[in-house]
Design a protein around this motif. Sequence first.
Motif, short mmCIF file in Angstrom:
data_model
loop_
_atom_site.label_atom_id
_atom_site.label_comp_id
_atom_site.label_asym_id
_atom_site.label_seq_id
_atom_site.Cartn_x
_atom_site.Cartn_y
_atom_site.Cartn_z
N ILE A 1 0.83 -1.21 0.00
CA ILE A 1 0.00 0.00 0.00
C ILE A 1 0.86 1.26 0.00
CG2 ILE A 1 -0.26 0.31 2.50
CD1 ILE A 1 -3.28 0.91 1.84
N LYS A 2 2.10 1.17 0.44
CA LYS A 2 2.97 2.35 0.48
C LYS A 2 3.26 2.90 -0.91
CE LYS A 2 5.20 0.87 4.78
NZ LYS A 2 6.47 0.42 5.42
N SER A 3 3.12 2.06 -1.94
CA SER A 3 3.36 2.52 -3.31
C SER A 3 2.28 3.50 -3.78
CB SER A 3 3.40 1.33 -4.27
OG SER A 3 4.47 0.47 -3.96
N TYR A 4 1.18 3.57 -3.03
CA TYR A 4 0.06 4.44 -3.43
C TYR A 4 0.02 5.73 -2.61
CZ TYR A 4 -1.37 0.36 -6.07
OH TYR A 4 -1.40 -0.69 -6.96
N ARG A 5 1.04 5.95 -1.80
CA ARG A 5 1.12 7.20 -1.04
C ARG A 5 1.45 8.36 -1.98
NH1 ARG A 5 4.98 5.26 4.02
NH2 ARG A 5 3.39 4.20 5.27
N ARG A 6 0.79 9.48 -1.75
CA ARG A 6 1.05 10.66 -2.56
C ARG A 6 1.45 11.82 -1.62
NH1 ARG A 6 1.35 7.00 -5.42
NH2 ARG A 6 0.18 6.58 -7.35
N GLU A 7 0.78 12.95 -1.67
CA GLU A 7 1.17 14.08 -0.82
C GLU A 7 1.13 13.67 0.65
OE1 GLU A 7 -1.49 14.19 -2.81
OE2 GLU A 7 -0.90 15.45 -4.51
N SER A 8 2.02 14.27 1.42
CA SER A 8 2.11 13.90 2.83
C SER A 8 2.28 15.12 3.70
CB SER A 8 3.27 12.93 3.06
OG SER A 8 4.51 13.57 2.79
N LEU A 9 2.05 14.91 4.98
CA LEU A 9 2.24 15.95 5.98
C LEU A 9 2.73 15.28 7.25
CD1 LEU A 9 1.75 18.95 6.93
CD2 LEU A 9 -0.50 18.17 7.72
N ASN B 1 3.45 12.67 17.45
CA ASN B 1 3.80 12.54 16.04
C ASN B 1 2.55 12.34 15.20
OD1 ASN B 1 5.73 12.26 13.83
ND2 ASN B 1 5.14 10.11 13.80
N ILE B 2 2.47 13.02 14.06
CA ILE B 2 1.41 12.81 13.08
C ILE B 2 2.08 12.64 11.72
CG2 ILE B 2 -0.67 13.70 11.97
CD1 ILE B 2 -1.00 15.63 14.27
N GLU B 3 1.74 11.57 11.04
CA GLU B 3 2.13 11.39 9.64
C GLU B 3 0.87 11.03 8.86
OE1 GLU B 3 6.37 9.43 9.08
OE2 GLU B 3 5.19 8.32 10.55
N ILE B 4 0.65 11.70 7.74
CA ILE B 4 -0.52 11.40 6.94
C ILE B 4 -0.15 11.47 5.46
CG2 ILE B 4 -1.35 13.80 7.03
CD1 ILE B 4 -4.23 12.61 6.97
N TRP B 5 -0.68 10.52 4.69
CA TRP B 5 -0.48 10.46 3.26
C TRP B 5 -1.84 10.38 2.56
CZ3 TRP B 5 2.17 7.61 6.80
CH2 TRP B 5 3.57 7.73 6.84
N ARG B 6 -2.01 11.15 1.53
CA ARG B 6 -3.16 10.91 0.65
C ARG B 6 -2.85 9.66 -0.17
NH1 ARG B 6 -4.90 12.12 -4.55
NH2 ARG B 6 -2.93 13.14 -5.08
N LEU B 7 -3.84 8.79 -0.28
CA LEU B 7 -3.69 7.57 -1.09
C LEU B 7 -4.40 7.77 -2.40
CD1 LEU B 7 -4.32 4.88 1.68
CD2 LEU B 7 -2.11 5.66 0.79
N GLU B 8 -3.78 7.34 -3.48
CA GLU B 8 -4.38 7.55 -4.80
C GLU B 8 -4.12 6.33 -5.66
OE1 GLU B 8 -4.44 11.17 -7.97
OE2 GLU B 8 -2.46 10.29 -7.61
N LYS B 9 -5.12 5.99 -6.44
CA LYS B 9 -5.00 4.93 -7.42
C LYS B 9 -5.45 5.51 -8.77
CE LYS B 9 -6.31 0.79 -6.30
NZ LYS B 9 -7.17 -0.37 -5.99
N ILE B 10 -4.61 5.36 -9.77
CA ILE B 10 -4.94 5.85 -11.11
C ILE B 10 -5.44 4.68 -11.94
CG2 ILE B 10 -4.03 6.95 -13.20
CD1 ILE B 10 -1.95 8.32 -11.44
N PHE B 11 -6.64 4.82 -12.47
CA PHE B 11 -7.25 3.72 -13.22
C PHE B 11 -6.91 3.85 -14.70
CE2 PHE B 11 -9.74 4.23 -9.41
CZ PHE B 11 -9.89 2.94 -8.97
#
Length: 472
Positions: free
Chosen positions: A322-330, A462-472
Amino acid sequence: MILKSKRPLFHLTPKENWMNDPNGFSYFKGEYHLFYQYYPYNPYWGDMHWGHAKSKDLMSWEHLPIALRPDMEFDQDGCFSGSAVEDDGKLHIFYTAIRYSKSSISQSGNKIPADEKSLISTQAYAFTEDGIHFKKKKEPIIACPKEVGDEAYFRDPKVWKKDQYWYMVVGSKSLDKEQGNILVYKSSNLVDWQYLSSITKGDIGRMWECPDLFELEGKDIFLFSPIDGGEDEQKNIACYYTGSFNYEKGDFKFEDFDMLDYGFEYYAPQSMLDSKNRRILVGWLVMEEPLDANENWTGMMTLPRVLSLRNGRLQFDVVDEIKSYRRESLQKKDVVVNKQYELNFQHENTFEMNLEVEIKDNFELQLFSDEKKGLKLSYNSKNRQVVINREDVMNDSKAMVFGKERKSPQLLVNNNLKLRIFADKSVVEVFINDGQYVMSAIVNPREEQKKIIVKGNSPLKNIEIWRLEKIF
């Protein structure tokens, strides 16, 4: 206004219509295969088929043609749950063949059994050489042994290999009492099966569905889904025992018991061992109907979870793919919360978040929030439990029938609480303290319910957040 599309991106759903139990979870010719109970004609339960999807990474799934249809005399009313194993270049399928002694018609117009005792169940076999086309054996391979089982409660074969022999466990119930059990079989060739034993423990559930038995880090793990084994709104649950299995006698020595998920809807999980030697578990998140009238699908799978042992108990983590689908992060550290803190991050309710909290007082995290109402994840410092409450994100949907609130077991947090959260449009999975426990929930947020808000006075280490995205 409700979100335009509530279909998750990373949780497998049917292309359309009805889905339930995961079946035949396997790795074959370089790809993961996940079959599932499927009704292809409307989004409600009916005569079961085997739907089929495959993936290279357990995240992006390709839907394939229906694998099994109820098209033989012995399975004319359904191809119920089962498993798959690879051997000699073939994928071997074992499933429960169903006929009804009596039937009726459901409110949705589907043929169903008149009652649960109207099932005539046998275990059946099919195989494929290419992963697409399946050939059934023309008759069942195992009938219910009448001296120990009831053919109405005889289903869900799970097959695995140990040394030179194949073993099968089948869910069942005792003949003379309302008590679940499993029947154990042994084979040298996947065709001829010898009954070995019956295993039971009479204090949970009146029938054991979807059994699974495997070795993990020197321990034997027995998974099962006992009917009427739960309490409150969700009577059917998924759980496990650690212990030891005697392959000669077919005996299981029961040790520690625990739930596989402390949230809502989780049922009928199945595991597999992949080419990386990971024991991976997928479960079904139950839906009774589509989330609303705009959707044409019912049911979803959890994210695939890798199993390990910690202090003799199962520990859970989402597969690394699932880490391969991480996009922008904070990322933020040492955040002071003064009654309320809003995390300013664009995510469209599809994200992964790691959160570490220094507990000084009661703590609340709102997901899918509109500032006033959202999915509440809270921690009570007195009771030392994580509580998940989805009352404000159900929004009149009738798909969720298992209540509004769940609580974790008591935690030994030492003033430190760690949460790993996966939100995926209409579902959330919460992994507590490095996967010690998991709490899953289906949700139905409105369009404006997109905020992430922390309440209380406990600082966020600590806070880490990634938007997850899948391109179809």
